[in-house]
Design a protein around this motif. Structure first.
Motif, PDB file in Angstrom:
ATOM      1  N   TYR A 134     130.333  22.320  29.711  1.00 29.14           N
ATOM      2  CA  TYR A 134     129.850  22.073  28.354  1.00 29.14           C
ATOM      3  C   TYR A 134     128.776  23.099  27.972  1.00 29.14           C
ATOM      4  N   HIS A 135     127.828  23.351  28.893  1.00 29.89           N
ATOM      5  CA  HIS A 135     126.781  24.340  28.642  1.00 29.89           C
ATOM      6  C   HIS A 135     127.363  25.715  28.335  1.00 29.89           C
ATOM      7  N   ASN A 136     128.494  26.014  28.974  1.00 27.41           N
ATOM      8  CA  ASN A 136     129.122  27.334  28.796  1.00 27.41           C
ATOM      9  C   ASN A 136     130.177  27.359  27.692  1.00 27.41           C
ATOM     10  N   GLY A 137     130.224  26.274  26.916  1.00 28.90           N
ATOM     11  CA  GLY A 137     131.122  26.221  25.762  1.00 28.90           C
ATOM     12  C   GLY A 137     132.593  26.087  26.102  1.00 28.90           C
ATOM     13  N   LEU A 138     132.896  25.604  27.309  1.00 26.81           N
ATOM     14  CA  LEU A 138     134.303  25.514  27.744  1.00 26.81           C
ATOM     15  C   LEU A 138     134.948  24.180  27.401  1.00 26.81           C
ATOM     16  N   VAL A 191     100.105  20.643  20.713  1.00 25.79           N
ATOM     17  CA  VAL A 191     101.176  20.055  19.899  1.00 25.79           C
ATOM     18  C   VAL A 191     102.429  20.035  20.775  1.00 25.79           C
ATOM     19  N   LEU A 192     103.013  18.852  20.951  1.00 20.76           N
ATOM     20  CA  LEU A 192     104.110  18.669  21.888  1.00 20.76           C
ATOM     21  C   LEU A 192     105.433  18.500  21.163  1.00 20.76           C
ATOM     22  N   HIS A 193     106.482  19.119  21.715  1.00 24.16           N
ATOM     23  CA  HIS A 193     107.832  19.030  21.165  1.00 24.16           C
ATOM     24  C   HIS A 193     108.829  18.894  22.322  1.00 24.16           C
ATOM     25  N   LEU A 194     110.043  18.546  21.981  1.00 24.65           N
ATOM     26  CA  LEU A 194     111.134  18.490  22.954  1.00 24.65           C
ATOM     27  C   LEU A 194     112.243  19.441  22.530  1.00 24.65           C
ATOM     28  N   ILE A 195     112.841  20.128  23.503  1.00 21.21           N
ATOM     29  CA  ILE A 195     114.091  20.874  23.282  1.00 21.21           C
ATOM     30  C   ILE A 195     115.075  20.369  24.330  1.00 21.21           C
ATOM     31  N   THR A 196     116.148  19.753  23.875  1.00 22.85           N
ATOM     32  CA  THR A 196     117.073  19.111  24.803  1.00 22.85           C
ATOM     33  C   THR A 196     118.525  19.409  24.455  1.00 22.85           C
ATOM     34  N   ASN A 197     119.331  19.590  25.486  1.00 23.33           N
ATOM     35  CA  ASN A 197     120.771  19.792  25.283  1.00 23.33           C
ATOM     36  C   ASN A 197     121.515  18.475  25.125  1.00 23.33           C
ATOM     37  N   GLY A 198     120.807  17.376  25.074  1.00 22.39           N
ATOM     38  CA  GLY A 198     121.455  16.067  24.915  1.00 22.39           C
ATOM     39  C   GLY A 198     121.920  15.826  23.487  1.00 22.39           C
ATOM     40  N   PHE A 199     122.545  14.660  23.314  1.00 21.21           N
ATOM     41  CA  PHE A 199     123.098  14.276  22.012  1.00 21.21           C
ATOM     42  C   PHE A 199     122.031  13.582  21.169  1.00 21.21           C
ATOM     43  N   GLU A 200     122.045  13.829  19.874  1.00 24.40           N
ATOM     44  CA  GLU A 200     121.001  13.381  18.953  1.00 24.40           C
ATOM     45  C   GLU A 200     120.706  11.881  19.055  1.00 24.40           C
ATOM     46  N   LYS A 201     121.699  11.052  18.843  1.00 27.66           N
ATOM     47  CA  LYS A 201     121.493   9.600  18.837  1.00 27.66           C
ATOM     48  C   LYS A 201     121.007   9.116  20.201  1.00 27.66           C
ATOM     49  N   THR A 202     121.612   9.633  21.266  1.00 25.20           N
ATOM     50  CA  THR A 202     121.263   9.210  22.620  1.00 25.20           C
ATOM     51  C   THR A 202     119.828   9.589  22.962  1.00 25.20           C
ATOM     52  N   GLN A 203     119.425  10.809  22.630  1.00 28.55           N
ATOM     53  CA  GLN A 203     118.093  11.269  22.998  1.00 28.55           C
ATOM     54  C   GLN A 203     117.002  10.536  22.218  1.00 28.55           C
ATOM     55  N   TRP A 204     117.260  10.269  20.947  1.00 33.89           N
ATOM     56  CA  TRP A 204     116.281   9.491  20.177  1.00 33.89           C
ATOM     57  C   TRP A 204     116.133   8.094  20.755  1.00 33.89           C
ATOM     58  N   SER A 226     123.372  24.647  18.751  1.00 37.01           N
ATOM     59  CA  SER A 226     123.250  25.636  19.814  1.00 37.01           C
ATOM     60  C   SER A 226     122.871  24.905  21.097  1.00 37.01           C
ATOM     61  N   LEU A 227     122.851  25.643  22.202  1.00 37.57           N
ATOM     62  CA  LEU A 227     122.540  25.056  23.507  1.00 37.57           C
ATOM     63  C   LEU A 227     121.599  25.969  24.269  1.00 37.57           C
ATOM     64  N   LYS A 228     120.625  25.383  24.990  1.00 40.78           N
ATOM     65  CA  LYS A 228     119.905  26.192  25.968  1.00 40.78           C
ATOM     66  C   LYS A 228     120.924  26.688  26.997  1.00 40.78           C
ATOM     67  N   PRO A 229     120.906  27.941  27.406  1.00 39.03           N
ATOM     68  CA  PRO A 229     119.835  28.933  27.275  1.00 39.03           C
ATOM     69  C   PRO A 229     119.985  29.898  26.102  1.00 39.03           C
ATOM     70  N   LYS A 230     120.791  29.575  25.101  1.00 41.31           N
ATOM     71  CA  LYS A 230     120.985  30.518  24.004  1.00 41.31           C
ATOM     72  C   LYS A 230     119.692  30.684  23.209  1.00 41.31           C
ATOM     73  N   ALA A 250     119.087  26.700  32.137  1.00 43.32           N
ATOM     74  CA  ALA A 250     118.947  26.309  30.734  1.00 43.32           C
ATOM     75  C   ALA A 250     117.530  26.550  30.213  1.00 43.32           C
ATOM     76  N   ASP A 251     116.545  25.988  30.889  1.00 44.78           N
ATOM     77  CA  ASP A 251     115.171  26.024  30.381  1.00 44.78           C
ATOM     78  C   ASP A 251     114.471  27.356  30.641  1.00 44.78           C
TER      79      ASP A 251
END
Length: 231
Positions: free
Chosen positions: A60-64, A124-137, A160-164, A191-192
């Motif tokens: 999934y990370h590699n778009g396959l 100031v704290l933020h998250l960058i995640t390759n997870g799905f929107e509804k699930t991560q919230w 997009s996906l990390k590491p892009k 990824a990170d």
């Protein structure tokens, strides 16, 4: 302060994905009476699941493969190892898994203590995640993490996906941050850490499992409490 904006990964960095997934799969194993269907102890099933989940996340990370393929095929391939080729059951398991998983609340040691410390120091704290929107919230709301973060950037929302580099560009724009005042904090070297390198950003490798680094982070720590030595 050299840094102002701290961008955290979520799964395997703050939110203990493996512990929460194991708790969820334990519930599913009982709910679907899988012990009667495949006649093996839960731990045997769990080991197979981890194996297929890792392979499919990498694809999934590699778009396959698509996100939908990832969600149900990890269950399908696991069941197939026990000679059950049941697509309908796999999709039922997947649906229930994604429903229950975000309700679990196991965090890595010192997570909330550390986040309180960082907010007190005016980061100031933020998250960058390759997870799905509804699930991560759902995860951050149920585990009490939502109050700490100004923005959560998901792969789904950013397209997009990390590491892009693009997901980091999206995050900088959303947060109103510059790369020079920002740092990425995560457990995944590919990824990170490679993602931060691709974006031209400093990074902290959270090495919970004492892995050998094949890319070079700016800092390496072995448990979250050590972040207080950097910030």
């Amino acid at each position: 302060m050299k840094y102002k904006h701290l961008f955290f990964d979520l799964d395997h960095t703050l939110w203990d994905f493996n512990a929460n997934a194991k708790a969820t799969l334990t519930d599913l194993y009982a709910f679907f009476e899988l012990d009667k269907r495949i006649a093996v102890p839960f731990d045997d099933f769990y080991v197979k699941y981890l194996y297929h989940n890792e392979i499919l996340w990498d694809k999934y990370h590699n778009g396959l493969i698509t996100a939908e393929d990832l969600k149900w095929k990890r269950m399908y391939r696991t069941l197939l190892d026990f000679k059950i080729g049941n697509e309908e059951l796999s999709k039922e398991l997947s649906g229930k898994f994604l429903e229950l998983l975000p309700t679990k609340k196991i965090l890595f040691p010192h997570t909330t203590e550390l986040l309180d410390y960082l907010l007190e120091k005016k980061y100031v704290l933020h998250l960058i995640t390759n997870g799905f929107e509804k699930t991560q919230w759902s995860k951050i709301n149920n585990s009490g993490l939502a109050k700490y973060f100004t923005h959560m950037i998901t792969s789904e929302a950013s397209n997009s996906l990390k590491p892009k580099k693009e997901i980091f560009d999206y995050a900088m724009n959303k947060a109103g941050a510059s790369l020079q005042e920002s740092i990425m904090i995560g457990d995944n070297l590919d990824a990170d850490i490679q993602g931060a390198i691709n974006a031209g950003m400093d990074s902290v490798f959270v090495n919970h499992i004492n892995a050998t680094a094949h890319v070079q982070p700016t800092y390496t720590i072995y448990h979250l409490k050590e972040l207080e030595l950097i910030f």
